[in-house]
Design an enzyme around this catalytic site. Structure first.
Site, PDB file in Angstrom:
ATOM      1  N   ARG A 236     172.281   4.119 121.520  1.00 45.08           N
ATOM      2  CA  ARG A 236     171.116   4.377 122.374  1.00 45.08           C
ATOM      3  C   ARG A 236     169.886   4.480 121.481  1.00 45.08           C
ATOM      4  O   ARG A 236     169.947   5.052 120.382  1.00 45.08           O
ATOM      5  CB  ARG A 236     171.277   5.701 123.135  1.00 45.08           C
ATOM      6  CG  ARG A 236     172.255   5.658 124.290  1.00 45.08           C
ATOM      7  CD  ARG A 236     171.733   4.800 125.452  1.00 45.08           C
ATOM      8  NE  ARG A 236     172.628   4.788 126.590  1.00 45.08           N
ATOM      9  CZ  ARG A 236     173.626   3.904 126.777  1.00 45.08           C
ATOM     10  NH1 ARG A 236     173.845   2.952 125.894  1.00 45.08           N
ATOM     11  NH2 ARG A 236     174.385   3.981 127.851  1.00 45.08           N
ATOM     12  N   GLU A 265     163.286   1.359 126.800  1.00 48.19           N
ATOM     13  CA  GLU A 265     163.750   0.016 127.141  1.00 48.19           C
ATOM     14  C   GLU A 265     163.118  -0.371 128.466  1.00 48.19           C
ATOM     15  O   GLU A 265     163.145   0.442 129.391  1.00 48.19           O
ATOM     16  CB  GLU A 265     165.274  -0.009 127.268  1.00 48.19           C
ATOM     17  CG  GLU A 265     165.939   0.147 125.916  1.00 48.19           C
ATOM     18  CD  GLU A 265     167.455   0.050 125.961  1.00 48.19           C
ATOM     19  OE1 GLU A 265     168.016  -0.167 127.050  1.00 48.19           O
ATOM     20  OE2 GLU A 265     168.079   0.198 124.903  1.00 48.19           O
ATOM     21  N   HIS A 284     169.573  -4.910 124.586  1.00 49.91           N
ATOM     22  CA  HIS A 284     170.700  -4.097 125.080  1.00 49.91           C
ATOM     23  C   HIS A 284     171.812  -4.970 125.677  1.00 49.91           C
ATOM     24  O   HIS A 284     172.048  -4.966 126.883  1.00 49.91           O
ATOM     25  CB  HIS A 284     170.200  -3.071 126.113  1.00 49.91           C
ATOM     26  CG  HIS A 284     171.134  -1.888 126.236  1.00 49.91           C
ATOM     27  ND1 HIS A 284     170.702  -0.598 126.517  1.00 49.91           N
ATOM     28  CD2 HIS A 284     172.487  -1.791 126.124  1.00 49.91           C
ATOM     29  CE1 HIS A 284     171.740   0.209 126.568  1.00 49.91           C
ATOM     30  NE2 HIS A 284     172.827  -0.487 126.340  1.00 49.91           N
TER      31      HIS A 284
HETATM   32  C1  DGY Z   1     176.991   1.455 128.095  1.00 45.68           C
HETATM   33  O1  DGY Z   1     177.952   1.127 128.809  1.00 45.68           O
HETATM   34  O2  DGY Z   1     176.678   2.629 127.915  1.00 45.68           O
HETATM   35  C2  DGY Z   1     176.246   0.352 127.421  1.00 45.68           C
HETATM   36  O3  DGY Z   1     175.153   0.773 126.735  1.00 45.68           O
HETATM   37  C3  DGY Z   1     175.906  -0.739 128.405  1.00 45.68           C
HETATM   38  O4  DGY Z   1     177.052  -1.467 128.511  1.00 45.68           O
END
Ligand code: DGY
Length: 323
Positions: A236, A265, A284
């Site tokens: 993240r 984002e 992402h």
């Molecule tokens: C998640 O699943 O947390 C990813 O960042 C997106 O697939």
């Protein structure tokens, strides 16, 4: 119960929608590419029994209360649940589901792809070619870094971190990791954070975003890394201080970074990170393979169906609600 009211906040893969249709043919799904505004989400979710969301929706106490006390389940098509106020859901006895496991390999592949791309300066080299700069073979052109023999430091040694280690073994890397509770696997050696920062040629981040990991990568962290080091983030954006990263990359304090995630984002187009040749950024896409997204959608729907039927979710984040 009568037919539950269900809202799906994003157009999820057909595999998930088809499964839901078999159980509950009437549900609402938001189909535009862009997510709903907060106001639209508040409006559309009122009175639902089950909400299937993605990481693009902030699911907080205010939203839960506006939806109403009948809300039984919040099922996120993601493994990360930092967009959901879990304590607030638990307090209200709302089950929260996520999709771990099914995206482990895809996300580890992405971390590895980014690691290789940053090491071999792939996107920079392609930009070089596309603007017509390729005139001849040059002995010192766009020299990168070797993976073989390099030390990979993995921060967060859960499913995805371990899957990255598994891949690194095949590339003849030395693997060290920092993760308080994880046992060694794939020839990886557990070390403290300072040792990892001091010894790693590559660092891959695999910790979830929590108050204790927010801005873990800050100026101090970066100052302890090797000047040839490459940082990869597929978890993240909030785990990293982007201003500190910009300064470290600009001043060549570290060699390069490759980011699958940013904060916020989407990354604003005027972000200074976009000026840097040694910063690779993609939007992402860690879990973005057809097969993986299908599995995530199915699992999210399975969690949703279990929740509206008052059954234990196959993957529940807040198991305390069943105590
Ligand atoms: C998640 O699943 O947390 C990813 O960042 C997106 O697939």
């Amino acid at each position: 119960m009568t037919h539950p009211k269900i809202l799906i906040t994003r157009l999820i893969p057909d595999a998930g929608l088809a499964l839901l249709r078999q159980h509950y043919p009437n549900f609402e799904v938001w189909t535009p590419d862009l997510p709903m505004s907060r106001e639209e989400l508040i409006q559309k979710s009122k009175g639902v029994d089950g909400l299937l969301c993605a990481l693009t929706e902030k699911i907080d106490a205010e939203l839960m209360d506006s939806i109403g006390p009948q809300l039984k389940v919040i099922s996120s098509m993601s493994v990360g649940v930092d967009h959901i106020d879990i304590p607030a859901a638990t307090q209200r006895k709302i089950a929260v589901g996520n999709t771990p496991g099914v995206l482990t390999d895809a996300t580890a592949d992405q971390a590895f792809a980014l690691m290789l791309a940053a090491a071999r300066r792939i996107t920079e080299a392609e930009r070089f070619l596309r603007v017509g700069k390729w005139q001849t073979w040059i002995p010192n052109l766009l020299l990168g870094a070797d993976l073989a023999g390099a030390t990979l430091g993995i921060i967060g040694f859960g499913r995805i971190g371990q899957a990255v280690a598994k891949r690194a073994q095949g590339f003849d890397m030395r693997i060290i990791y920092h993760s308080p509770n994880a046992q060694p696997a794939y020839n990886a050696t557990k070390v403290d954070l300072d040792t990892l920062l001091k010894e790693s040629d590559f660092i891959s981040l695999h910790v979830p975003l929590k108050p204790e990991t927010k801005r873990l990568v800050n100026a101090d962290f970066l100052s302890k890394m090797k000047p040839n080091a490459i940082l990869v983030n597929t978890t993240r954006g909030g785990v990293l201080d982007q201003t500190a990263l910009y300064n470290a990359l600009k001043s060549k304090q570290i060699f390069a970074a490759a980011l699958d995630v940013t904060d916020p984002e989407p990354l604003p187009m005027d972000s200074p990170l976009l000026e840097l040749e040694n910063c690779l950024i993609v939007p992402h896409l860690g879990s973005a393979t057809k097969k993986t997204r299908d599995k995530m959608a199915v699992l999210a729907v399975e969690n949703l169906i279990a929740g509206v039927e008052n059954k234990k979710l196959p993957n529940c984040v807040n198991l305390e609600i069943y105590l």
